[in-house]
Design a protein around this motif. Structure first.
Motif, PDB file in Angstrom:
ATOM      1  N   ILE A   1      -7.240   6.729  14.885  1.00 46.66           N
ATOM      2  CA  ILE A   1      -6.215   6.148  14.021  1.00 46.66           C
ATOM      3  C   ILE A   1      -5.907   6.839  13.006  1.00 46.66           C
ATOM      4  O   ILE A   1      -4.708   7.312  12.371  1.00 46.66           O
ATOM      5  CB  ILE A   1      -6.783   4.839  13.652  1.00 46.66           C
ATOM      6  N   THR A   2      -6.611   7.290  11.835  1.00 46.99           N
ATOM      7  CA  THR A   2      -6.503   8.135  10.631  1.00 46.99           C
ATOM      8  C   THR A   2      -6.537   9.662  10.831  1.00 46.99           C
ATOM      9  O   THR A   2      -6.130  10.138   9.776  1.00 46.99           O
ATOM     10  CB  THR A   2      -7.795   7.522   9.807  1.00 46.99           C
TER      11      THR A   2
ATOM     12  N   PRO B   1      -8.429  12.076  -4.277  1.00 45.66           N
ATOM     13  CA  PRO B   1      -8.173  11.377  -3.231  1.00 45.66           C
ATOM     14  C   PRO B   1      -8.548   9.797  -3.117  1.00 45.66           C
ATOM     15  O   PRO B   1      -9.649   9.378  -3.976  1.00 45.66           O
ATOM     16  CB  PRO B   1      -9.065  12.050  -2.053  1.00 45.66           C
ATOM     17  N   ILE B   2      -7.805   9.088  -2.779  1.00 47.34           N
ATOM     18  CA  ILE B   2      -8.129   7.352  -2.360  1.00 47.34           C
ATOM     19  C   ILE B   2      -8.539   7.253  -1.226  1.00 47.34           C
ATOM     20  O   ILE B   2      -7.626   7.308  -0.331  1.00 47.34           O
ATOM     21  CB  ILE B   2      -6.738   6.693  -3.117  1.00 47.34           C
ATOM     22  N   LEU B   3      -9.572   6.880  -1.048  1.00 48.89           N
ATOM     23  CA  LEU B   3     -10.355   6.741   0.199  1.00 48.89           C
ATOM     24  C   LEU B   3     -10.380   5.126   0.528  1.00 48.89           C
ATOM     25  O   LEU B   3     -11.319   4.105  -0.138  1.00 48.89           O
ATOM     26  CB  LEU B   3     -11.990   7.118  -0.016  1.00 48.89           C
ATOM     27  N   VAL B   4      -9.573   4.613   1.227  1.00 46.62           N
ATOM     28  CA  VAL B   4      -9.573   3.193   1.546  1.00 46.62           C
ATOM     29  C   VAL B   4     -10.705   2.812   2.548  1.00 46.62           C
ATOM     30  O   VAL B   4     -10.981   3.511   3.409  1.00 46.62           O
ATOM     31  CB  VAL B   4      -8.363   3.105   2.372  1.00 46.62           C
ATOM     32  N   GLU B   5     -11.311   1.843   2.204  1.00 48.09           N
ATOM     33  CA  GLU B   5     -12.617   1.410   2.650  1.00 48.09           C
ATOM     34  C   GLU B   5     -12.212  -0.009   3.556  1.00 48.09           C
ATOM     35  O   GLU B   5     -11.636  -0.856   3.241  1.00 48.09           O
ATOM     36  CB  GLU B   5     -13.731   1.113   1.822  1.00 48.09           C
ATOM     37  N   ASN B   6     -13.003   0.198   4.633  1.00 44.00           N
ATOM     38  CA  ASN B   6     -12.724  -0.913   5.531  1.00 44.00           C
ATOM     39  C   ASN B   6     -13.530  -2.108   5.097  1.00 44.00           C
ATOM     40  O   ASN B   6     -14.403  -1.960   4.495  1.00 44.00           O
ATOM     41  CB  ASN B   6     -13.128  -0.442   7.076  1.00 44.00           C
ATOM     42  N   THR B   7     -13.210  -3.474   5.353  1.00 44.49           N
ATOM     43  CA  THR B   7     -13.656  -4.553   4.992  1.00 44.49           C
ATOM     44  C   THR B   7     -14.163  -5.540   5.838  1.00 44.49           C
ATOM     45  O   THR B   7     -13.742  -5.413   7.121  1.00 44.49           O
ATOM     46  CB  THR B   7     -12.578  -5.274   4.095  1.00 44.49           C
TER      47      THR B   7
ATOM     48  N   TRP C   1       0.916  -1.191   0.043  1.00 44.97           N
ATOM     49  CA  TRP C   1       0.000   0.122   0.044  1.00 44.97           C
ATOM     50  C   TRP C   1       0.911   1.358  -0.020  1.00 44.97           C
ATOM     51  O   TRP C   1       0.711   2.227  -0.638  1.00 44.97           O
ATOM     52  CB  TRP C   1      -0.978  -0.004   0.982  1.00 44.97           C
ATOM     53  N   HIS C   2       1.783   1.373   0.792  1.00 43.86           N
ATOM     54  CA  HIS C   2       2.987   2.291   0.744  1.00 43.86           C
ATOM     55  C   HIS C   2       3.532   2.529  -0.468  1.00 43.86           C
ATOM     56  O   HIS C   2       3.616   3.682  -1.095  1.00 43.86           O
ATOM     57  CB  HIS C   2       4.231   2.287   1.927  1.00 43.86           C
ATOM     58  N   LYS C   3       3.954   1.484  -1.383  1.00 43.56           N
ATOM     59  CA  LYS C   3       4.341   1.675  -2.506  1.00 43.56           C
ATOM     60  C   LYS C   3       3.278   2.103  -3.504  1.00 43.56           C
ATOM     61  O   LYS C   3       4.006   2.843  -4.424  1.00 43.56           O
ATOM     62  CB  LYS C   3       5.149   0.164  -3.018  1.00 43.56           C
TER      63      LYS C   3
ATOM     64  N   GLY D   1      -0.754   7.220   5.564  1.00 44.51           N
ATOM     65  CA  GLY D   1      -1.158   8.241   6.281  1.00 44.51           C
ATOM     66  C   GLY D   1      -0.577   9.530   5.885  1.00 44.51           C
ATOM     67  O   GLY D   1      -1.293  10.655   5.908  1.00 44.51           O
ATOM     68  N   ASP D   2       0.588   9.595   5.670  1.00 41.58           N
ATOM     69  CA  ASP D   2       1.413  10.863   5.329  1.00 41.58           C
ATOM     70  C   ASP D   2       1.277  11.187   3.997  1.00 41.58           C
ATOM     71  O   ASP D   2       1.744  12.379   3.686  1.00 41.58           O
ATOM     72  CB  ASP D   2       2.982  10.478   5.682  1.00 41.58           C
ATOM     73  N   PHE D   3       0.625  10.561   2.976  1.00 43.07           N
ATOM     74  CA  PHE D   3       0.494  10.920   1.659  1.00 43.07           C
ATOM     75  C   PHE D   3      -0.831  11.682   1.683  1.00 43.07           C
ATOM     76  O   PHE D   3      -1.804  11.605   2.096  1.00 43.07           O
ATOM     77  CB  PHE D   3       0.241   9.646   0.693  1.00 43.07           C
ATOM     78  N   PRO D   4      -0.755  12.869   0.972  1.00 45.36           N
ATOM     79  CA  PRO D   4      -1.889  13.806   0.891  1.00 45.36           C
ATOM     80  C   PRO D   4      -3.126  13.174   0.219  1.00 45.36           C
ATOM     81  O   PRO D   4      -4.393  13.729   0.490  1.00 45.36           O
ATOM     82  CB  PRO D   4      -1.249  15.188  -0.049  1.00 45.36           C
ATOM     83  N   GLU D   5      -3.053  12.234  -0.601  1.00 44.78           N
ATOM     84  CA  GLU D   5      -4.067  11.760  -1.330  1.00 44.78           C
ATOM     85  C   GLU D   5      -5.068  10.740  -0.489  1.00 44.78           C
ATOM     86  O   GLU D   5      -6.173  10.038  -1.000  1.00 44.78           O
ATOM     87  CB  GLU D   5      -4.070  11.260  -2.673  1.00 44.78           C
ATOM     88  N   ALA D   6      -4.307  10.231   0.497  1.00 49.36           N
ATOM     89  CA  ALA D   6      -4.882   9.240   1.378  1.00 49.36           C
ATOM     90  C   ALA D   6      -5.930   9.624   2.186  1.00 49.36           C
ATOM     91  O   ALA D   6      -5.964  10.504   2.928  1.00 49.36           O
ATOM     92  CB  ALA D   6      -3.835   8.539   2.074  1.00 49.36           C
TER      93      ALA D   6
END
Length: 257
Positions: A189-190, A130-136, A114-116, A158-163
């Motif tokens: 957390i986020t 923005p990439i909105l990560v969804e919980n599963t 994910w970091h990569k 979390g440090d990437f601005p689009e996350a």
């Protein structure tokens, strides 16, 4: 609170929004079960110029955490392509499931993947939306099911601005997360919740099953769902059954007015 729904007619989301009386819609821009690159949308210009907000849900096939090159590499490409397609619609974000690694694999490598994803894209100027990560809902090796996994994932991205983060209530319930304080725990957390998928569940708490139900008819108290929507202070998308979505929109609007 901006309230909307996932629309079934991907080619006419404006018409669907008008019929439902909403100011926010979610749609797919390519086959959700495939890998095809999105094609130009017939309503792209109208959507960009409209007051309707748009969310794009990415294909279900995407798993950027995967250690399998034949899945991870096309997943990265698909996220980039679908983010670009979302930007053409003026979308506020692209929802992407957290994904998983397989039995016997090191979860840390999944978080690293994910970091990569973001690191590689940063070299090209970042993602278009923005990439909105969804919980599963399920999977013991899922990247975004349990709170400790979400924390490890957020350490990676979390440090990437689009996350960004999308909280799905059915998924959280199925994962065994207490909805009475899930907003506070996720935000701790986020630092953010950018979108809520407000869905009831056909299954019991902790079932690990992702089967959505109408707000009034599932196993989750609808009052609890309303409180999640209030607490999140984010746009809300309903992914409830097509035959009940109008009633669900009305229930939520009445409860939050």
């Amino acid at each position: 609170m901006r309230i909307g729904a996932h629309v079934r007619d991907d080619l006419d989301p404006l018409g669907a929004a008008e019929q439902l009386g909403v100011d926010l819609v979610q749609l797919f821009i390519t086959d959700p079960q495939g890998w095809k690159k999105p094609q130009p949308h017939p309503q792209a210009q109208q959507l960009r110029e409209s007051t309707i907000d748009v969310v794009v849900h990415s294909s279900y096939t995407i798993n950027v955490a995967s250690l399998n090159n034949r899945i991870r590499v096309p997943s990265r490409k698909a996220v980039d392509q679908q983010a670009a397609g979302a930007a053409e619609l003026g979308a506020i974000g692209l929802v992407v499931h957290g994904g998983h690694v397989r039995a016997g694999e090191d979860a840390e490598e999944g978080f690293a993947n994910w970091h990569k994803l973001f690191e590689r894209q940063a070299d090209s100027g970042g993602f278009a939306v923005p990439i909105l990560v969804e919980n599963t809902a399920g999977g013991e090796r899922a990247m975004a099911r349990h709170l400790d996994a979400i924390a490890r994932l957020w350490d990676a991205v979390g440090d990437f601005p689009e996350a960004g983060f999308c909280l799905d209530t059915c998924h959280a319930w199925a994962a065994g997360l207490d909805l009475s304080d899930v907003v506070d725990k996720v935000r701790a957390i986020t630092g953010r919740i950018d979108l809520v998928h407000l869905n009831n569940s056909r299954d019991e708490f902790g079932s690990a099953r992702d089967r959505h139900a109408s707000l009034a008819e599932g196993t989750i108290d609808s009052a609890v769902l309303v409180e999640v929507a209030r607490a999140a202070r984010a746009p809300v998308i309903l992914e409830t059954p097509a035959e009940t979505v109008r009633a669900d929109l009305q229930l939520l609007a009445d409860a939050t007015s």
